[in-house]
Design a protein around this motif. Sequence first.
Motif, PDB file in Angstrom:
ATOM      1  N   GLY A   1       0.743  -1.114   0.160  1.00 39.68           N
ATOM      2  CA  GLY A   1      -0.087   0.004   0.028  1.00 39.68           C
ATOM      3  C   GLY A   1       0.781   1.091   0.194  1.00 39.68           C
ATOM      4  N   VAL A   2       1.981   1.210   0.620  1.00 39.58           N
ATOM      5  CA  VAL A   2       2.908   2.449   0.756  1.00 39.58           C
ATOM      6  C   VAL A   2       3.341   2.731  -0.587  1.00 39.58           C
ATOM      7  N   GLY A   3       4.113   1.552  -1.356  1.00 39.33           N
ATOM      8  CA  GLY A   3       4.383   1.595  -2.822  1.00 39.33           C
ATOM      9  C   GLY A   3       3.391   2.299  -3.597  1.00 39.33           C
ATOM     10  N   ALA A   4       2.183   1.517  -3.534  1.00 35.27           N
ATOM     11  CA  ALA A   4       1.193   2.311  -4.524  1.00 35.27           C
ATOM     12  C   ALA A   4       0.832   3.606  -4.167  1.00 35.27           C
ATOM     13  N   LEU A   5       0.916   4.165  -3.076  1.00 30.42           N
ATOM     14  CA  LEU A   5       0.564   5.424  -2.555  1.00 30.42           C
ATOM     15  C   LEU A   5       1.655   6.405  -3.027  1.00 30.42           C
ATOM     16  N   TRP A   6       2.906   5.842  -2.971  1.00 30.01           N
ATOM     17  CA  TRP A   6       3.735   6.548  -3.414  1.00 30.01           C
ATOM     18  C   TRP A   6       3.865   6.889  -4.932  1.00 30.01           C
ATOM     19  N   GLY A   7       3.505   5.949  -5.587  1.00 31.44           N
ATOM     20  CA  GLY A   7       3.478   5.837  -7.081  1.00 31.44           C
ATOM     21  C   GLY A   7       2.272   6.823  -7.666  1.00 31.44           C
ATOM     22  N   ALA A   8       1.401   6.687  -6.791  1.00 34.22           N
ATOM     23  CA  ALA A   8       0.084   7.432  -6.973  1.00 34.22           C
ATOM     24  C   ALA A   8       0.453   9.099  -7.018  1.00 34.22           C
ATOM     25  N   GLY A   9       1.047   9.379  -5.861  1.00 38.25           N
ATOM     26  CA  GLY A   9       1.378  10.769  -5.609  1.00 38.25           C
ATOM     27  C   GLY A   9       2.480  11.260  -6.561  1.00 38.25           C
ATOM     28  N   HIS A  10       3.360  10.476  -7.051  1.00 37.51           N
ATOM     29  CA  HIS A  10       4.611  10.700  -7.891  1.00 37.51           C
ATOM     30  C   HIS A  10       3.832  11.128  -9.234  1.00 37.51           C
ATOM     31  N   THR A  11       2.833  10.149  -9.642  1.00 37.02           N
ATOM     32  CA  THR A  11       2.093  10.517 -11.132  1.00 37.02           C
ATOM     33  C   THR A  11       1.153  11.773 -10.847  1.00 37.02           C
TER      34      THR A  11
END
Length: 223
Positions: free
Chosen positions: A31-41
């Motif tokens: 979940g942390v990785g997915a949220l990081w990627g979402a924020g990055h995008t």
Amino acid sequence: MLGLEHALDADHVVAVSTIVAEGGGIRRGAGVGALWGAGHTAALLAAGLPLLLFRVALPASLGLSLEAGVGVMLIALGLHTLAGWRRRQPHAHVHVHDGVPHVHFHTHAEGSHHRHGHGRPAGGLRPFLVGSLHGLAGSGAVTLLVAGAAPSVAAGVLYVVCFGLGTVVGMTLTSTLIGLPFALGLRSFRRAQAALRLVAGVLSVALGAAIVAEMGQALAARW
């Protein structure tokens, strides 16, 4: 593929490691990785649309400043992780019963029933914000310049979206793997879990300080 590679940049992996190191296991790590990627995008799209529409380049000094901001953020994340590691070390409390003081030792690890309000696990907003800052700095800014050379706004947006999807997948897989030893540590590897937290915190502070120093020198040279 570029997004997958971008997710493995050292500052990205270290930043996510400090958050995953707080515990929660494989599911939380993913979940942390997915949220990081979402924020990055999200940050790439928010900053990229004006660049695409007006065909302007991101100023170099702004890019250096954002990169320095990433360094400051890494230092803050590392210090937070080290503070959490310190809270989980055995420490003493003095209590008085029937007029007789006594001392007992305990920790504030996950699952402990003896708590004194020494902090809470990180919420979902922090990895999203960390990813957003990363999305505006470093090679993420270079991606915006590449997208700006696209033949149309739609093609540029598509490029950024594909790049962002790559970062989401790459960081989700990476953070899941990072969370694996912490999940195992909940039962049988407490000492290893504490050591991983300590290493993640120290690396984050050291890398953040190095980035701040490097970007500071680059900015000073421009002036």
